[in-house]
Design a protein around this motif. Structure first.
Motif, mmCIF file in Angstrom:
data_model
loop_
_atom_site.group_PDB
_atom_site.id
_atom_site.type_symbol
_atom_site.label_atom_id
_atom_site.label_comp_id
_atom_site.label_asym_id
_atom_site.label_seq_id
_atom_site.Cartn_x
_atom_site.Cartn_y
_atom_site.Cartn_z
ATOM 1 N N VAL A 1 -4.665 11.999 -2.681
ATOM 2 C CA VAL A 1 -5.078 10.804 -2.656
ATOM 3 C C VAL A 1 -3.864 9.923 -2.194
ATOM 4 O O VAL A 1 -3.866 9.218 -1.136
ATOM 5 N N SER B 1 -6.740 1.865 5.691
ATOM 6 C CA SER B 1 -8.017 2.265 5.026
ATOM 7 C C SER B 1 -7.776 2.016 3.279
ATOM 8 O O SER B 1 -8.521 1.802 2.567
ATOM 9 N N THR B 2 -6.387 2.366 3.044
ATOM 10 C CA THR B 2 -5.914 2.234 1.547
ATOM 11 C C THR B 2 -6.196 0.747 1.025
ATOM 12 O O THR B 2 -6.669 0.441 -0.186
ATOM 13 N N TYR C 1 -2.829 11.069 1.384
ATOM 14 C CA TYR C 1 -3.923 10.331 2.501
ATOM 15 C C TYR C 1 -3.612 9.102 2.477
ATOM 16 O O TYR C 1 -3.618 8.195 3.707
ATOM 17 N N ALA C 2 -3.303 8.223 1.355
ATOM 18 C CA ALA C 2 -3.133 6.914 1.225
ATOM 19 C C ALA C 2 -1.910 6.384 2.175
ATOM 20 O O ALA C 2 -1.764 5.480 2.899
ATOM 21 N N ALA D 1 0.851 4.213 -2.736
ATOM 22 C CA ALA D 1 0.681 5.490 -2.435
ATOM 23 C C ALA D 1 1.723 6.374 -3.178
ATOM 24 O O ALA D 1 1.578 7.411 -3.426
ATOM 25 N N MET E 1 0.661 -1.066 -0.057
ATOM 26 C CA MET E 1 0.012 0.025 -0.083
ATOM 27 C C MET E 1 0.973 1.326 -0.065
ATOM 28 O O MET E 1 0.413 2.299 -0.584
ATOM 29 N N VAL F 1 -8.801 -0.407 -1.990
ATOM 30 C CA VAL F 1 -8.209 -1.019 -3.003
ATOM 31 C C VAL F 1 -9.080 -2.306 -3.077
ATOM 32 O O VAL F 1 -9.445 -2.727 -4.507
#
Length: 172
Positions: free
Chosen positions: A132, A142-143, A135-136, A95, A91, A147
């Motif tokens: 984004v 959450s990412t 944030y990711a 990101a 992740m 996904v």
């Protein structure tokens, strides 16, 4: 039914569609948990493949096969034992990729020589990707959820399309 010609392969398409629909639903329901399962399965496959490579390398005296087998075994064990860490690394890579795409679009948008109309869209897209991505990277769990939901929806839709296509093929 007497007037319709039954085509071969519709049943395979139906089975694929049903499987994709079920897998898509599971990905949507279990989110990051489904990614963990995928990583564990991939880790087991790496472990088995690595063991086979190492064994064949030992039998044939091939050092590269032994080394690649050992690397696969270590990676497989890591994916099984450190699943959450591997998920977070994936992740984070995603990101960072979003941030790079965002910066690239922003640079395209501020590039001299472009008309203002040619600058607006890359700037908007670039800022969106950058935000984004930021944030990711700050919310890796959450990412992973988002996904997997997106991939689950795409898989679900693909499955439903296959089911519909199977029905159409059967009734041709």
């Amino acid at each position: 039914m007497a007037n319709s010609m039954e085509l071969k392969g519709w049943s395979d398409l139906l089975v694929t569609g049903v499987l994709m629909t079920v897998i898509g639903l599971l990905m949507i329901i279990f989110k990051a948990g489904s990614l963990d399962i995928i990583l564990i399965v991939f880790g087991v496959l790496l472990l088995v493949g690595g063991a086979v490579n190492a064994f064949m390398g030992i039998r044939t005296g091939s050092t590269p096969d032994i080394v690649s087998g050992a690397i696969k075994i270590v990676l497989g064990i890591a994916m099984i034992i450190l699943t959450a860490t591997v998920r977070d690394i994936l992740m984070a890579i995603l990101a960072i990729g979003l941030i790079i795409v965002g910066v690239s679009n922003i640079l395209t948008g501020v590039k001299s020589g472009l008309d203002i109309k040619e600058r607006i869209l890359p700037l908007i897209v670039g800022v969106a990707f950058l935000l984004v991505g930021i944030y990711a990277i700050m919310n890796l769990n959450s990412t992973a959820d988002v996904v997997m939901i997106v991939i689950g929806v795409i898989t679900l839709l693909g499955g439903l399309i296959d089911i519909f296509d199977a029905y159409r093929l059967k009734t041709l």
